[in-house]
Design a protein around this motif. Sequence first.
Motif, PDB file in Angstrom:
ATOM      1  N   PHE A   1     -18.245  -0.447  -7.237  1.00 26.49           N
ATOM      2  CA  PHE A   1     -18.138  -0.348  -5.787  1.00 26.49           C
ATOM      3  C   PHE A   1     -16.712   0.059  -5.446  1.00 26.49           C
ATOM      4  O   PHE A   1     -15.815  -0.009  -6.295  1.00 26.49           O
ATOM      5  CB  PHE A   1     -18.508  -1.675  -5.108  1.00 26.49           C
ATOM      6  N   THR A   2     -16.508   0.512  -4.236  1.00 23.08           N
ATOM      7  CA  THR A   2     -15.161   0.915  -3.821  1.00 23.08           C
ATOM      8  C   THR A   2     -14.683   0.015  -2.688  1.00 23.08           C
ATOM      9  O   THR A   2     -15.471  -0.448  -1.863  1.00 23.08           O
ATOM     10  CB  THR A   2     -15.126   2.384  -3.356  1.00 23.08           C
ATOM     11  N   ILE A   3     -13.382  -0.205  -2.680  1.00 22.76           N
ATOM     12  CA  ILE A   3     -12.754  -1.026  -1.650  1.00 22.76           C
ATOM     13  C   ILE A   3     -11.366  -0.462  -1.390  1.00 22.76           C
ATOM     14  O   ILE A   3     -10.694   0.012  -2.312  1.00 22.76           O
ATOM     15  CB  ILE A   3     -12.681  -2.505  -2.091  1.00 22.76           C
ATOM     16  N   GLN A   4     -10.947  -0.451  -0.154  1.00 21.77           N
ATOM     17  CA  GLN A   4      -9.622   0.061   0.167  1.00 21.77           C
ATOM     18  C   GLN A   4      -8.548  -0.798  -0.498  1.00 21.77           C
ATOM     19  O   GLN A   4      -8.638  -2.029  -0.492  1.00 21.77           O
ATOM     20  CB  GLN A   4      -9.407   0.087   1.673  1.00 21.77           C
ATOM     21  N   ALA A   5      -7.535  -0.135  -1.034  1.00 24.28           N
ATOM     22  CA  ALA A   5      -6.455  -0.857  -1.712  1.00 24.28           C
ATOM     23  C   ALA A   5      -5.806  -1.882  -0.780  1.00 24.28           C
ATOM     24  O   ALA A   5      -5.515  -3.013  -1.186  1.00 24.28           O
ATOM     25  CB  ALA A   5      -5.418   0.126  -2.237  1.00 24.28           C
ATOM     26  N   ALA A   6      -5.602  -1.508   0.483  1.00 19.50           N
ATOM     27  CA  ALA A   6      -4.958  -2.420   1.436  1.00 19.50           C
ATOM     28  C   ALA A   6      -5.801  -3.662   1.660  1.00 19.50           C
ATOM     29  O   ALA A   6      -5.269  -4.772   1.792  1.00 19.50           O
ATOM     30  CB  ALA A   6      -4.712  -1.700   2.760  1.00 19.50           C
ATOM     31  N   VAL A   7      -7.118  -3.495   1.701  1.00 20.27           N
ATOM     32  CA  VAL A   7      -8.016  -4.637   1.905  1.00 20.27           C
ATOM     33  C   VAL A   7      -7.982  -5.561   0.696  1.00 20.27           C
ATOM     34  O   VAL A   7      -7.903  -6.786   0.831  1.00 20.27           O
ATOM     35  CB  VAL A   7      -9.455  -4.147   2.175  1.00 20.27           C
ATOM     36  N   LEU A   8      -8.027  -4.979  -0.506  1.00 21.79           N
ATOM     37  CA  LEU A   8      -8.009  -5.789  -1.720  1.00 21.79           C
ATOM     38  C   LEU A   8      -6.690  -6.547  -1.853  1.00 21.79           C
ATOM     39  O   LEU A   8      -6.666  -7.724  -2.235  1.00 21.79           O
ATOM     40  CB  LEU A   8      -8.248  -4.904  -2.943  1.00 21.79           C
ATOM     41  N   LYS A   9      -5.579  -5.902  -1.525  1.00 27.60           N
ATOM     42  CA  LYS A   9      -4.277  -6.581  -1.552  1.00 27.60           C
ATOM     43  C   LYS A   9      -4.266  -7.761  -0.584  1.00 27.60           C
ATOM     44  O   LYS A   9      -3.810  -8.863  -0.917  1.00 27.60           O
ATOM     45  CB  LYS A   9      -3.153  -5.595  -1.184  1.00 27.60           C
ATOM     46  N   PHE A  10      -4.759  -7.521   0.622  1.00 28.11           N
ATOM     47  CA  PHE A  10      -4.828  -8.556   1.656  1.00 28.11           C
ATOM     48  C   PHE A  10      -5.609  -9.765   1.148  1.00 28.11           C
ATOM     49  O   PHE A  10      -5.195 -10.920   1.306  1.00 28.11           O
ATOM     50  CB  PHE A  10      -5.492  -7.963   2.903  1.00 28.11           C
ATOM     51  N   MET A  11      -6.746  -9.514   0.512  1.00 26.60           N
ATOM     52  CA  MET A  11      -7.609 -10.594   0.046  1.00 26.60           C
ATOM     53  C   MET A  11      -6.963 -11.371  -1.096  1.00 26.60           C
ATOM     54  O   MET A  11      -6.962 -12.609  -1.102  1.00 26.60           O
ATOM     55  CB  MET A  11      -8.962 -10.024  -0.377  1.00 26.60           C
ATOM     56  N   ILE A  12      -6.406 -10.665  -2.065  1.00 25.13           N
ATOM     57  CA  ILE A  12      -5.775 -11.333  -3.207  1.00 25.13           C
ATOM     58  C   ILE A  12      -4.617 -12.218  -2.745  1.00 25.13           C
ATOM     59  O   ILE A  12      -4.468 -13.367  -3.193  1.00 25.13           O
ATOM     60  CB  ILE A  12      -5.293 -10.301  -4.240  1.00 25.13           C
TER      61      ILE A  12
END
Length: 373
Positions: free
Chosen positions: A127-138
């Motif tokens: 699946f794909t996810i925006q890098a900014a979103v993944l950073k925010f979540m981590i």
Amino acid sequence: MELIISKQAIEKLLAKLQGVSEKRHAIPVLSHFNLETSKDRVNVTATDLDIIIRDFCEADVKKEGGYLIPTRKLLDVVRVLPTETVTVKLLENGFVEVVSGKSKFKIAGLPVKEFPDLPGKEEGKSFTIQAAVLKFMIDRVISFTSTEDTRIEVSGVFFEKVDAGEAEMFRLVATDGHRLAYVEERVDGLPEKLREGIIVPRKGVGELRKMIDEVTGDVSVSVGENFLSASLDGSEITIRLIGAEFPMYREVIPGAFSRKAVVDREKFSEVLRRVSVIATEKLKSVILSLEGSEMEVSSVSPDYGEASDYIDVKLEGDGLKIGFNARYLLDVTAASGGENLVIDISNELSPVLFRPEGREDFVAVVMPIRTAV
């Protein structure tokens, strides 16, 4: 092997690898990275056997080849080089020569055959996810994972697919047994394997966060039986999953409360930092005294003395005094975001729920500690 490369490019590349190429690893070859050239680029690979990082950068390749070079030592050398152009050459005696201006270094390396055989890319659903979103979540959950090795099931972040009506939510959950947090975002096309969830080790999540730190665009994430892989712009990280069962975290999230307090998140964080200075290092305990429109935050240390400060609060319900580990509360204030923080409380001994006011994408639960008051 011989190549000419930008100092900035190779330094940036080595910085990505150093967290995996541990200097004092029990297997010495794992403190090295594999450098291989092809046409006009340098390909690098580093691993600690649980995490594999593959990356590349452009270079003027004079002679193709490959060699294993100590990651941390080469990074130390590159950082002190005087010019912006670096020449790297494999000598006949097995040393790697690094030249920048009039500076010259020779570093002992190893032949490529000494590098461990790495598993091929595991087949999985992507699946794909925006890098900014993944950073925010981590960033919102990684501090809640356990740093101890005694409970492997909580030493990582739980990646999960959650249904919310017709929408699919991507949820990251972390706990260490004393506190818990989860964050979720809408992401389409999540693999079904995430419905049962996977545990990604804390170190792997940290290295993934480093990989996407300064980039934009979409990250492609592949979930297999034993590995999670993520790739972006030619960089790739593969992480071995933790083969354990994550705790039934939903059971510890309280659902009924007798009190609700709302505070300014940043001011609350500032008060906690001030008061916790006096607290005992090991526990860092603070007491929140809620009464009327004001909250007193205090700490008493038998070794150092005592401290107190105040903050405005909107309180619904009776007043009370409740103790916490200040570090846990500071992690909550840093992770939740938003202007105001909502604190839902049942009593002095039950789990307390924290959430940003007006949002439901982040929830934290912290166990209070017994106090003498």
